[in-house]
Every structure is written in C-alpha cells, then in structure tokens.
Design a protein around this motif. Structure first.
Motif, PDB file in Angstrom:
ATOM      1  N   ASN A   1       0.813  -1.213   0.000  1.00 34.14           N
ATOM      2  CA  ASN A   1       0.000   0.000   0.000  1.00 34.14           C
ATOM      3  C   ASN A   1       0.850   1.270   0.000  1.00 34.14           C
ATOM      4  O   ASN A   1       0.328   2.361   0.024  1.00 34.14           O
ATOM      5  CB  ASN A   1      -0.961   0.006   1.195  1.00 34.14           C
ATOM      6  N   ALA A   2       2.160   1.084  -0.006  1.00 34.55           N
ATOM      7  CA  ALA A   2       3.031   2.262  -0.012  1.00 34.55           C
ATOM      8  C   ALA A   2       3.172   2.792  -1.422  1.00 34.55           C
ATOM      9  O   ALA A   2       4.224   2.724  -2.036  1.00 34.55           O
ATOM     10  CB  ALA A   2       4.397   1.916   0.555  1.00 34.55           C
ATOM     11  N   ALA A   3       2.080   3.288  -1.942  1.00 39.22           N
ATOM     12  CA  ALA A   3       2.060   3.715  -3.341  1.00 39.22           C
ATOM     13  C   ALA A   3       3.114   4.785  -3.618  1.00 39.22           C
ATOM     14  O   ALA A   3       3.718   4.827  -4.673  1.00 39.22           O
ATOM     15  CB  ALA A   3       0.678   4.235  -3.705  1.00 39.22           C
ATOM     16  N   ALA A   4       3.289   5.638  -2.649  1.00 35.56           N
ATOM     17  CA  ALA A   4       4.201   6.757  -2.868  1.00 35.56           C
ATOM     18  C   ALA A   4       5.644   6.309  -2.996  1.00 35.56           C
ATOM     19  O   ALA A   4       6.447   6.952  -3.630  1.00 35.56           O
ATOM     20  CB  ALA A   4       4.060   7.747  -1.723  1.00 35.56           C
ATOM     21  N   THR A   5       5.962   5.188  -2.380  1.00 37.48           N
ATOM     22  CA  THR A   5       7.349   4.797  -2.340  1.00 37.48           C
ATOM     23  C   THR A   5       7.646   3.627  -3.265  1.00 37.48           C
ATOM     24  O   THR A   5       8.792   3.379  -3.591  1.00 37.48           O
ATOM     25  CB  THR A   5       7.748   4.414  -0.912  1.00 37.48           C
ATOM     26  N   ASP A   6       6.616   2.921  -3.675  1.00 41.51           N
ATOM     27  CA  ASP A   6       6.829   1.730  -4.471  1.00 41.51           C
ATOM     28  C   ASP A   6       6.885   2.096  -5.948  1.00 41.51           C
ATOM     29  O   ASP A   6       5.952   2.672  -6.484  1.00 41.51           O
ATOM     30  CB  ASP A   6       5.682   0.746  -4.215  1.00 41.51           C
ATOM     31  N   LEU A   7       7.996   1.754  -6.600  1.00 41.97           N
ATOM     32  CA  LEU A   7       8.160   2.167  -7.989  1.00 41.97           C
ATOM     33  C   LEU A   7       8.193   0.970  -8.920  1.00 41.97           C
ATOM     34  O   LEU A   7       9.006   0.076  -8.747  1.00 41.97           O
ATOM     35  CB  LEU A   7       9.459   2.944  -8.156  1.00 41.97           C
ATOM     36  N   SER A   8       7.337   0.944  -9.874  1.00 42.10           N
ATOM     37  CA  SER A   8       7.453  -0.087 -10.900  1.00 42.10           C
ATOM     38  C   SER A   8       8.360   0.445 -12.003  1.00 42.10           C
ATOM     39  O   SER A   8       8.735   1.604 -12.014  1.00 42.10           O
ATOM     40  CB  SER A   8       6.069  -0.403 -11.463  1.00 42.10           C
ATOM     41  N   ARG A   9       8.690  -0.430 -12.935  1.00 43.67           N
ATOM     42  CA  ARG A   9       9.576  -0.014 -14.016  1.00 43.67           C
ATOM     43  C   ARG A   9       8.953   1.111 -14.844  1.00 43.67           C
ATOM     44  O   ARG A   9       9.599   2.090 -15.177  1.00 43.67           O
ATOM     45  CB  ARG A   9       9.854  -1.232 -14.912  1.00 43.67           C
ATOM     46  N   LEU A  10       7.670   0.945 -15.101  1.00 42.26           N
ATOM     47  CA  LEU A  10       6.979   1.954 -15.895  1.00 42.26           C
ATOM     48  C   LEU A  10       7.034   3.302 -15.194  1.00 42.26           C
ATOM     49  O   LEU A  10       7.301   4.338 -15.801  1.00 42.26           O
ATOM     50  CB  LEU A  10       5.525   1.526 -16.108  1.00 42.26           C
ATOM     51  N   ASP A  11       6.793   3.252 -13.876  1.00 39.59           N
ATOM     52  CA  ASP A  11       6.843   4.492 -13.099  1.00 39.59           C
ATOM     53  C   ASP A  11       8.205   5.136 -13.239  1.00 39.59           C
ATOM     54  O   ASP A  11       8.333   6.349 -13.322  1.00 39.59           O
ATOM     55  CB  ASP A  11       6.567   4.203 -11.625  1.00 39.59           C
ATOM     56  N   ARG A  12       9.204   4.282 -13.221  1.00 39.11           N
ATOM     57  CA  ARG A  12      10.549   4.826 -13.268  1.00 39.11           C
ATOM     58  C   ARG A  12      10.802   5.550 -14.595  1.00 39.11           C
ATOM     59  O   ARG A  12      11.373   6.621 -14.630  1.00 39.11           O
ATOM     60  CB  ARG A  12      11.576   3.700 -13.076  1.00 39.11           C
ATOM     61  N   TYR A  13      10.311   4.920 -15.676  1.00 32.43           N
ATOM     62  CA  TYR A  13      10.466   5.592 -16.971  1.00 32.43           C
ATOM     63  C   TYR A  13       9.693   6.894 -16.983  1.00 32.43           C
ATOM     64  O   TYR A  13      10.146   7.899 -17.499  1.00 32.43           O
ATOM     65  CB  TYR A  13       9.984   4.681 -18.104  1.00 32.43           C
ATOM     66  N   ARG A  14       8.500   6.834 -16.400  1.00 35.99           N
ATOM     67  CA  ARG A  14       7.684   8.041 -16.373  1.00 35.99           C
ATOM     68  C   ARG A  14       8.421   9.122 -15.565  1.00 35.99           C
ATOM     69  O   ARG A  14       8.466  10.278 -15.938  1.00 35.99           O
ATOM     70  CB  ARG A  14       6.328   7.749 -15.760  1.00 35.99           C
ATOM     71  N   ASP A  15       9.012   8.693 -14.477  1.00 38.94           N
ATOM     72  CA  ASP A  15       9.781   9.624 -13.650  1.00 38.94           C
ATOM     73  C   ASP A  15      10.921  10.228 -14.447  1.00 38.94           C
ATOM     74  O   ASP A  15      11.187  11.422 -14.372  1.00 38.94           O
ATOM     75  CB  ASP A  15      10.362   8.896 -12.430  1.00 38.94           C
ATOM     76  N   LEU A  16      11.590   9.340 -15.198  1.00 42.10           N
ATOM     77  CA  LEU A  16      12.732   9.793 -15.986  1.00 42.10           C
ATOM     78  C   LEU A  16      12.287  10.846 -16.992  1.00 42.10           C
ATOM     79  O   LEU A  16      12.919  11.884 -17.159  1.00 42.10           O
ATOM     80  CB  LEU A  16      13.345   8.593 -16.722  1.00 42.10           C
ATOM     81  N   TYR A  17      11.146  10.537 -17.634  1.00 37.39           N
ATOM     82  CA  TYR A  17      10.605  11.493 -18.584  1.00 37.39           C
ATOM     83  C   TYR A  17      10.259  12.797 -17.879  1.00 37.39           C
ATOM     84  O   TYR A  17      10.586  13.891 -18.339  1.00 37.39           O
ATOM     85  CB  TYR A  17       9.365  10.897 -19.260  1.00 37.39           C
ATOM     86  N   GLN A  18       9.641  12.663 -16.714  1.00 40.02           N
ATOM     87  CA  GLN A  18       9.272  13.851 -15.945  1.00 40.02           C
ATOM     88  C   GLN A  18      10.496  14.678 -15.589  1.00 40.02           C
ATOM     89  O   GLN A  18      10.521  15.881 -15.759  1.00 40.02           O
ATOM     90  CB  GLN A  18       8.579  13.424 -14.640  1.00 40.02           C
ATOM     91  N   GLU A  19      11.532  13.983 -15.113  1.00 40.58           N
ATOM     92  CA  GLU A  19      12.709  14.689 -14.626  1.00 40.58           C
ATOM     93  C   GLU A  19      13.526  15.281 -15.770  1.00 40.58           C
ATOM     94  O   GLU A  19      14.040  16.373 -15.669  1.00 40.58           O
ATOM     95  CB  GLU A  19      13.598  13.724 -13.821  1.00 40.58           C
ATOM     96  N   ARG A  20      13.671  14.497 -16.828  1.00 35.45           N
ATOM     97  CA  ARG A  20      14.605  14.889 -17.878  1.00 35.45           C
ATOM     98  C   ARG A  20      13.977  15.726 -18.975  1.00 35.45           C
ATOM     99  O   ARG A  20      14.628  16.534 -19.596  1.00 35.45           O
ATOM    100  CB  ARG A  20      15.218  13.623 -18.525  1.00 35.45           C
ATOM    101  N   VAL A  21      12.698  15.507 -19.244  1.00 33.21           N
ATOM    102  CA  VAL A  21      12.090  16.182 -20.385  1.00 33.21           C
ATOM    103  C   VAL A  21      11.013  17.160 -19.945  1.00 33.21           C
ATOM    104  O   VAL A  21      11.106  18.363 -20.180  1.00 33.21           O
ATOM    105  CB  VAL A  21      11.476  15.148 -21.370  1.00 33.21           C
ATOM    106  N   TYR A  22      10.031  16.625 -19.235  1.00 30.67           N
ATOM    107  CA  TYR A  22       8.853  17.438 -18.976  1.00 30.67           C
ATOM    108  C   TYR A  22       9.159  18.615 -18.061  1.00 30.67           C
ATOM    109  O   TYR A  22       8.917  19.763 -18.397  1.00 30.67           O
ATOM    110  CB  TYR A  22       7.755  16.562 -18.385  1.00 30.67           C
ATOM    111  N   LYS A  23       9.741  18.310 -16.901  1.00 36.83           N
ATOM    112  CA  LYS A  23       9.969  19.381 -15.934  1.00 36.83           C
ATOM    113  C   LYS A  23      10.932  20.449 -16.452  1.00 36.83           C
ATOM    114  O   LYS A  23      10.638  21.640 -16.323  1.00 36.83           O
ATOM    115  CB  LYS A  23      10.469  18.807 -14.608  1.00 36.83           C
ATOM    116  N   PRO A  24      12.058  20.058 -17.055  1.00 40.80           N
ATOM    117  CA  PRO A  24      12.915  21.110 -17.616  1.00 40.80           C
ATOM    118  C   PRO A  24      12.177  21.961 -18.629  1.00 40.80           C
ATOM    119  O   PRO A  24      12.322  23.181 -18.650  1.00 40.80           O
ATOM    120  CB  PRO A  24      14.038  20.328 -18.291  1.00 40.80           C
ATOM    121  N   ALA A  25      11.352  21.306 -19.455  1.00 36.39           N
ATOM    122  CA  ALA A  25      10.621  22.053 -20.468  1.00 36.39           C
ATOM    123  C   ALA A  25       9.662  23.035 -19.804  1.00 36.39           C
ATOM    124  O   ALA A  25       9.565  24.192 -20.209  1.00 36.39           O
ATOM    125  CB  ALA A  25       9.855  21.092 -21.373  1.00 36.39           C
ATOM    126  N   VAL A  26       8.993  22.570 -18.776  1.00 39.14           N
ATOM    127  CA  VAL A  26       8.042  23.443 -18.083  1.00 39.14           C
ATOM    128  C   VAL A  26       8.781  24.588 -17.406  1.00 39.14           C
ATOM    129  O   VAL A  26       8.390  25.748 -17.499  1.00 39.14           O
ATOM    130  CB  VAL A  26       7.236  22.638 -17.044  1.00 39.14           C
TER     131      VAL A  26
END
Lengths: 344, 334, 376
Positions: A19-44
């Motif tokens: 139930n630790a949704a906030a802390t549990d990372l699946s592979r997909l989440d990790r890619y999404r995070d990577l996209y967020q960190e590397r592409v989306y957030k810098p762009a924003v």
C-alpha cells in the motif's frame, strides 16, 4: 545469535507493504519519472521563464522570416524599385523606407536573413562540435593526447580571432555562408574546448564513472552514456553564445567591407549606408543605417534570452532558487525534491 | 616556481615564433598578393627585374630569388631584429607606424577592459545580493540588453549622436590637432576626451555579459556552506561580501578577462575605424583595404604578441591570487 | 571511561539540568506547505552527549540548525528554543536580536557542519578563519590563537602547519579536526555536530570519536551528535534520539534504546545495521523509503513501512508515551514491537554480537555492560 528468530523474521514479516504507493516504484513508473525529470519538468521550467519564452519567439520569428525569403514570398531588393530615400512609414509599401538607390530596406533585411541563419548555425555547430570532441578526448584520454591537444588549443587561443578571420577572408574571399560561419569560429573552439576538458576531468572523477571504468565498460560507451549527457547543458548554453559571436563578427566584417560584397547581409547594408551615403552626417540616410542595426540587435537579444533561460533549466541551483520565488506551480513542484535534498 | 616560470616563458616565445612563421607563410603563399600586383605595376613602369627584386625585398624582407628556407630565415631574423618590412600603402617602415599606434590601442583596450570588469563585478555582486528584487530584475534586463548590442553598433550610435549631431565629443583622432604631442595637461585632457567614446563603446557593451557572469558566480558562492558558516561565526557582512563572496566569485572571471582582452584587441579594427582612432586596429584596417601585406602582418604580429603577453601575465598572477592553483598546474588559468 | 560516562549521564538526568530546550519546533517551507521539522520537542542536558539518529532526509540537519536559529532561507522556524546558561536566566533564542544572536552563536552554542571541505573559505588560510572569528567576537587575538593552538594539539594536529595551510592542502580528516577546533575557539558550552564524520574513512571516524570524547571531558562540553550511523554514535552518546520523517520517534538513554528499542523503526534500524559478527544474510534492509516533505502520510508517518500498522495508525498520529522514566516512544503499538520485530543480535548481551561490536570503540568504552537484562 538466534537463528530461529531470524528465520521467523524473514518468513513472517512483509516489509514491502504494497500500500506504499508513494514509495513503491514499478519499471513503468521509473520511466515516467525519468521522462518527468529529464524532459517534462525542464521544459516546463524553461517555458515558465519569460527569458526562454521570448528568446524562442524571437529566434523563431527570424527562422520564419528566413523561410519567407528563401521561398520567395517577399519581393527581392532591387535598385530603383521605389523612390529614393523614402523615410520609414512614409510609404506603407516600403515600411522601413528606401536607400539611395531606391531599394526597399525591408527587402534587404528580409533577404539577408537566410544566409545569416545558415552562417550562425554552421559557425555554432563547428565551434561547439570541435570543442566537445577535442575537450572530451583530451579530458578522457589524458596523458600525451591531452598535452598535445591542449598545447594546440593554447596556441590557437593566443591568436586574436577577428584579425585572423580578416586576413583569411581577404585571402580566400569566401562567399558560401556555411564556409563563412566556420571561418569566423575557426579559433573560437579553443577556449570552449579547454573548459569542456576540465568539466570532463571533473565528471571522470565521479564515482559512477570510475565504477564504469573499473567494470571495463568501453570508452565510447562511457563517453556516450556518462560524459556527453553531463556536458549537454554547458554545451547548449555555449552554442547560443557562439551563435551570437558569429552574428557580431560577420556583421562587423561586412561592415568593414573586408568580406566580398556579393551576398546580402545586414553588415553590407550598414557598410553602404555608412561609407557611400554618409549616414552619420545626414538625417535622411540615418534609417538606412539604423534598420539593419535593429535586426542584429533583436536576433542577438533573442539568442541571449534563450541562453539565459536554458542556463536556468540546467543549473540546479539557479533553478531551485528561481522556483522558490516564482508563482508557477509547475516550477515549484519541480523544485520541491531539489530543495529538500539540498537543505536536508 | 622558477621551473614553471621558465616553462611558461618558453611557451610564450614559442607561440610568438609560430605566429611569426604563420605571417611569413601568409605573405609568401597568399594567392594574388600585393607582390604580384606591385611587380606588375613596376614592370609596367619599365623598371628592370633586378631593381624590382631589390624593391620588393625591401618591402617584404623577402628575396624572391632565394630558396624558401633562406627566405624564411632572413624574414625571421629581421622580425627578431624588429624589422617588419615597409608598408606599401604608407611607404614607411612598419615598425615606425606601429610604434606610433601601439600605445593608443593599449590605452583604449586596457582602460575599457578594466572599467568593464570593475563595473561588472560591482553590479553583478549587487544583483546577486538583492537577487529577485526589482533592482535585480531591472539590472538583469539592462545587462541582457547591453549584451545584445555589438560594440560597433553602440560606437556608431555614439559617434552619430554625441559626435556629429550634438557635437559634444570629437569624432576622430587621438588628440586635438592643435595639441602638442608632449606630456602636458592639455595633451592628457585631449587624449582622454578623444578616448571617451571608444572606451564607452567597449565598456558598456561588454559589461552586460560580465555582470551576468558575476551575478551567477555570486549566487553560487552565496549558497556555499562556507558562507553560511561564516555568517554563523558572526563575521561582519562587509567581510563576508569581500573576502568570501567577492573573492571567490571574481576568481573564475579572471580567466575570462584574458579572453576578453584578446577579443577587444581584435575588435579595435572595427572600433578604431569608426572613430578614426589611429591605433593598431586603424592601421590593420588600412592595410586590409590596401592589401598592404607587410603592414597587415606586422599589425597582426603585434596584436598577437600583446595578447600572448597579456595571457602570460594573467597566468602568472592567477597562481598568486588563487591559492588552489599551484604554480605547476596553472594551465587551468584559461 | 565507561564509568565516568554513565555517571555523567546519570547525574545530568537526575539534576535535570537542561542547557538547550526545544519545544514544538517546526520548520516549514513553501508557506507552510511542507514540513521539514514537525513539532519536535527535546531537552538537551548539560554535559551530556546526545546522539540524534536518522536516515538522510529525515530532518536531522534541520534540528541541528534550529538549535542555533540558523534555518536556511526561506525556511520558517516556529516553536520555542531556549538556552539556559550556567547559573543564568533562560534565553529565548528565537527572540534574540542580531547582536545577541551573534553572541549566542559560536560563543555559547557552536556548530560543526557536515563536509569540512565546504565549510572553509577555499581562498583563505586556516589561520585567517581563526583570527576573523576571534575578531568578529571582539575576543583577544593572542589568547585566542593560543587556545586555537592548544585545541589543534588536542586534536593531534601540528598547529603551525595547519594554521599556515590553505584548506585544500589538508586531508579530509585534518580539515574536519581543524573545523572542530575552529568551532571551539570561543569556548562554547554546546557543540552541535552535523554528520561530522560522514565523509571520512572508518579509521578516521573512530579516532575523531575518541578525540571528541577527550574534548568533552576536558572542556565540559555538551555535545549534540547528529548522524545516520547508529552504531557509531551509540559508542559515544549517553542518550539517543531517533528521527523519522521530520519527527522524533524515540528518545532514551543509549543502553535503553539498544536493549529495549520500542519503536518499530528503531528496531528495524538496529537490524539494518551492518554487524561484523553477524552473517550478512541476517542484515535486514528497511523496505521502502522515507517520505519527502510534501507527502508525509496521514497519521503515523512510518505506517506505510510498518509491520504493526493498523487502522489506528492511519487515523491518529501517535503521541509520545513513556516506556520507562526517561525513555519515550511515539508509537501506538510500542508494547508489541519487541515481539513482532526481534532484533537480529543477541539483546541479552551474552555474546559479542552486539550492535556496537563493529564499532570496536577504540578506547574500550562499551555500552555493552549496561545493556544486559534481556527482552522485557
């Protein structure tokens, strides 16, 4: 030691509660995070900064103008296409006025844009490209390679850029804008290459790169995976700076009249206004001199704004502090993780 | 230290040697150079070939009938002896022309570069200190604007408005025509008056980039742990501003100073043309226009030497002001 | 050494001679959106060594900064911080004006930051750091520098050499010791240390610990030692305070905590500790990660990772309950934790498989003896 205890613990306790949704990372989440960190957030973050926004708009505008000229959507400048010495806004067919030969000033500016953009691009690519390659190789290989490359860089840096370009320009009379771009940044790479080398040296010392080397990862892979991504911010910002240098230098050279006057360039327009019409002494010709100046000014303003904005995206400290003050939710959200790691 | 000094000095000499070789190559190998033109011109005037050769040798330090190696040797020897040949367009020894010109250029470049850095450091530090304030935003805007103006554009505007339209400042020359060239109050005043516009063109347009750099450095240093610790230790704000933030933020800019010096030296070609200021750049421009290779190469050589010596001084002093750069590894000074 | 220590601790506790007091201290960022220190209260007793343990990002550095009212901008500190000078009136630290705060810092309460390298001005000699500190506090330079030299000698440094060096010319361990000397040059009563040994190798960590102990005795210091390294601080501290997610979850005497840890997190932390004697497979990493300031769970913040968690943990944040006299824990189920999470070392102290065994405290000091008594 009580092995029974240990056993029961291993079997009995489920530490990874699902139930630790906030802390549990699946592979997909990790890619999404990577996209967020590397592409989306810098762009924003980049877009949230007015500098980047304006910079992109300005540079984009020049690209559009270049396309208009290249596609022939705006009439070419011709002599005697209009009355001579029209002032700006005097005749709305020739908004910026005309020259001593009755040439539409706006047409001159518009049709000089494509060559300028080509020149800027080739010059900036050359300068940063050579700097990255030599700086990376020198920094990564070290030893004799490093010493030789840096000795060359030192020598090249010792030669004053503008005079060298002028001599070469007189000797070879280059007309192709791509060649001119390269010529102008012929020795620009040296300073940049040096600083890239010292950055590479720093990155090389990082633990994870050290680890890759120990594990026998091939050099080209390390360079591609570890070094280049870390250099990108610095390179991007310097790409813009090099581009600005190309504008300044090329217009300056055309203005002096040391480059062949075959092509269209804002510098040539200035040169003609300055040396044939005496634009400095007469009010009637002043607009002829000032219009190309404004064209240069806005393009370099756009590039500088772009560089400043990107610096913000890539520089975590500036980025953090920036977002601390900005109202934009996207910005501050991107910062929270940064801020907390920095503070704690 | 002395070992390093020797090595660094050797490098300076070697660089100058290489550049001199380069100028020889340019003069000798440039296609359609002035030699050909001159030769044709003299031949048309009916001069016999021997005379022509002697004439040309005088201009170029080069004897056309000698082998390339001999030509090279004699050229290098005369350059080492301070003989840079004879200007074709001005018909005067290049060395004489340059001796007149060098002090003015050095004056303008050094004064403008130093002023530029002084103001940039001051404004940059203030922007960083009040980061995010109105003051910071306004000055950042001004800096960006100033950075997007090429120095020659400002120079043209200054000479147009202050020189021709309102006639408050002279539009050309190093001193007034009526002023005696001797060290006197009117001479110095006149020299300063004539230098105001050229210096302002460099200083104002170069300041923006440097001020922004100083601002960035200062912001970074302000975030360093040692500044925080210094505050906790109760140090006075002024001491933190100078010894901690100022010093550590300025040091990285020291190397930029060197590059800028070189950039400005090269820029004098355009600047001195606009202000008709007879310095190195002015003569370089004249030489370029007239395809006067001896004068061109002589000017080029002198500009390079000035730059190399500047780098040399910066390099040696940098290791003095930054303790982290040990005298051996000060390659990083660039 | 053992004797002297436990006696110090006992006397301090008996007399309840508090030197620093934190009451409901909170630090917020983003206009109160995120807490990086959440309602923390703790008393620090005169002359004790208290260890504050927590993983990185648990808010322990904030706690350290709060003691000196030195939260980095734009963080906001609320609550109460009190300082009790020996035989003097209570000082409300958050109410001090600039000049008094400057006097409090470094003269009364001093601090050693993590990363000694970054705490020194790289372009100034070590001597300059000492001198300017003395000058800033109007202290006598000659006497102050003599004290600095003595401190450096106490820390096994060659004063002449160190003072005349630039920071980068010293090794990490030397810098760290020089920084400790710098923090003590104005003879403060309290020394707050934030991860003072994190960047050092094990050998250097140990020797600095020994030196700190000596300093504590020689100068009657109160030390707050903040670290992520439980066994390291356990060998030094009289009391331990465990932080999780910006809150103190358990506070008690070192022997109490090691022997009868009552918070599930503390117990997990003890089990996660590398132990030279225990086989590696018995080490238990704590699954999951501690929450970021923006998404601390409702109720008990350790709930998502806790094997004892139930509905009550989701609804109510646990208050501190008293285990024994001076041992308190913030957990609804602390009475069950011992049964539910057994420690993977022998708590009855019969064997050498102690948590601090890898600590191998260099001077033989050991909390071992006092930990007997077995599971309650």
């Amino acid at each position: 030691m009580k092995p029974t205890e240990t056993d029961s613990q291993v079997g009995g306790v489920d530490w990874s509660s699902s139930n630790a949704a906030a802390t549990d990372l699946s592979r997909l989440d990790r890619y999404r995070d990577l996209y967020q960190e590397r592409v989306y957030k810098p762009a924003v973050v980049a877009w949230s900064d007015w500098r980047t926004r304006f910079g992109l708009l300005i540079v984009g505008f020049y690209v559009v103008v270049a396309l208009i000229a290249a596609l022939g959507l705006y009439p070419s400048p011709e002599t005697n296409q209009a009355p001579r010495y029209l002032l700006p806004l005097e005749n709305m067919d020739y908004v910026l006025g005309t020259t001593a030969t009755g040439t539409d000033l706006l047409a001159l500016l518009v049709h000089a844009t494509p060559e300028m953009m080509l020149m800027i691009t080739s010059g900036a690519i050359w300068a940063t490209g050579v700097a990255v390659v030599l700086g990376t190789v020198a920094g990564f290989k070290g030893g004799t390679t490093d010493r030789v490359l840096m000795a060359i860089a030192d020598f090249v840096m010792a030669i004053p850029g503008l005079p060298l370009i002028m001599i070469l320009a007189i000797a070879f009379t280059p007309e192709n804008p791509l060649v001119l771009g390269v010529l102008i940044t012929l020795n620009y790479w040296a300073g940049l290459g040096r600083s890239i080398r010292s950055q590479v040296l720093t990155i090389r010392e990082q633990n994870y790169v050290e680890a890759s080397r120990t594990m026998g990862t091939p050099t080209h892979r390390i360079i591609r995976k570890d070094i280049i991504p870390n250099l990108m911010p610095y390179v991007t910002v310097n790409f813009v700076t090099a581009a600005r240098y190309v504008i300044f230098a090329s217009v300056g050279l055309y203005f002096l009249g040391v480059l062949p006057i075959g092509a269209e360039n804002w510098g040539i327009t200035m040169y003609l206004a300055y040396s044939t019409a005496g634009a400095l002494y007469t009010i009637e010709a002043a607009h002829w001199l000032i219009a190309p100046m404004l064209a240069i000014l806005f393009l370099s303003l756009g590039l500088i704004l772009l560089g400043q904005g990107m610096d913000r995206v890539f520089n975590p400290r500036v980025r953090t502090r920036l977002a601390g003050e900005s109202e934009s939710t996207a910005g501050s959200e991107a910062e929270d993780s940064n801020a907390s790691t920095e503070i704690l | 230290m002395s070992h390093y000094l020797a090595k660094r000095t050797a490098r300076v000499l070697f660089t100058v040697y290489l550049v001199a070789t380069f100028t020889f190559g340019m003069i000798r190998l440039l296609p359609g150079g002035p030699l050909t033109t001159l030769r044709v011109k003299l031949a048309r005037q009916g001069m016999d070939p021997d005379q022509i050769n002697a004439y040309i040798e005088n201009y170029q330090n080069i004897r056309p009938d000698a082998t390339l190696l001999e030509q090279y040797q004699s050229y290098m020897l005369s350059v080492a002896g301070g003989d840079l040949g004879r200007s074709i367009s001005l018909d005067e020894p290049v060395t004489n022309i340059l001796a007149e010109a060098v002090p003015w250029t050095v004056f303008v470049v050094v004064v403008s570069t130093v002023l530029m850095f002084a103001f940039a450091v001051l404004f940059g530090a203030m922007m960083a200190y009040w980061e995010g304030s109105r003051f910071d935003q306004a000055l950042t805007g001004v800096s960006i604007l100033s950075a997007s103006v090429p120095f020659y554009v400002l120079a043209l505007l200054l000479v147009y408005f202050l020189g021709y339209q309102y006639q408050v400042l002279p539009t050309g020359g190093t001193t007034g025509l009526a002023v005696e060239k001797e060290l006197s109050v009117p001479f110095v005043m006149s020299a300063l008056e004539h230098a105001i516009l050229p210096v302002a063109s460099f200083t104002i347009t170069g300041m923006g980039v440097q001020a922004l750099a100083m601002r960035g450095n200062s912001i970074q240093v302000l975030g360093e742990d040692y500044v925080r610790v210094a505050r906790l230790r109760g140090l006075a704000d002024r001491r933190i501003a100078t010894r901690y933030v100022g010093r550590n933020a300025i040091l990285p800019m020291y190397t930029g100073f060197l590059l800028l010096l070189g950039f400005n030296l090269g820029g004098t070609i355009i600047l001195e043309r606009i202000f008709s200021y007879p310095g190195l750049g002015f003569y370089m421009f004249k030489a370029l226009k007239a395809r006067d290779y001896p004068l061109m190469m002589g000017t080029f050589l002198v500009i390079t030497v000035a730059l190399v010596v500047g780098a040399y001084v910066a390099d040696l002093t940098y290791s003095k002001v930054d303790p982290r750069i040990s005298s051996g590894g000060s390659n990083e000074a660039y | 050494m053992t004797a002297s220590h436990s006696s110090t601790a006992t006397s301090a506790v008996d007399a309840s001679d508090t030197i620093l007091e934190l009451r409901n201290a909170s630090v917020t960022y983003d206009d109160g959106e995120s807490y990086v220190l959440d309602d923390v209260s703790i008393d620090i007793e005169r002359n004790e060594i208290i260890g504050i343990v927590g993983e990185s990002g648990s808010g322990k550095s904030m706690l350290a900064s709060a003691l000196l009212d030195a939260i980095p901008d734009p963080g906001l500190l609320s609550g109460e911080v009190s300082y009790y000078p020996e035989g003097g009136e209570r000082v409300d630290v958050l109410d001090l004006d600039g000049a008094s705060l400057k006097e409090l810092r470094w003269e009364e309460v001093s601090m050693v930051f993590q990363g000694a390298m970054s705490s020194f001005n790289p372009t100034m000699k070590v001597r300059g750091h000492f001198e300017e500190t003395l000058d800033a506090h109007d202290a006598d330079r000659t006497a102050g520098m003599a004290r600095a030299r003595e401190l450096l000698e106490d820390l096994y440094l060659d004063p002449q050499r160190v003072l005349d060096s630039y920071p980068h010319e010293l090794s990490g361990g030397m810098q760290q010791r020089a920084l400790i000397a710098l923090s003590l040059v104005l003879e403060p009563d309290v020394l707050v240390m934030d991860e003072p040994t994190a960047a050092l190798d094990l050998l250097m960590q140990r020797s600095i610990l020994v030196l700190l102990e000596k300093l504590q005795e020689k100068y009657d210091l109160t030390m707050v030692f903040i670290t992520h390294d439980l066994p390291l601080v356990a060998s030094l501290a009289d009391r331990l305070a465990v932080m999780y997610a910006f809150e103190l979850v358990e506070v008690g005497p070192t022997e109490e905590i090691l022997g009868h840890a009552s918070h599930p997190y503390t117990r997990a932390l003890l089990n996660a500790t590398p132990n030279l004697d225990a086989p590696l497979e018995e080490m238990e990493a704590i699954e999951g990660s501690s929450p970021a300031p923006v998404n601390v769970p409702e109720g008990c913040s350790f709930r998502p990772r806790c094997p004892l968690a139930d509905e009550s943990c989701r609804v109510d944040a646990p208050e501190h309950s008293t285990v024994v006299d001076d041992h308190s824990v913030a957990c609804h189920h602390w009475e069950d934790s011992a049964g539910e999470i057994p420690l993977n070392y022998a708590p009855d102290g019969g064997t050498s498989a102690d948590v601090d065994a890898d600590g191998g405290t260099p001077d033989g000091m050991d909390a071992d003896g006092s930990r007997g008594g077995g599971e309650r």
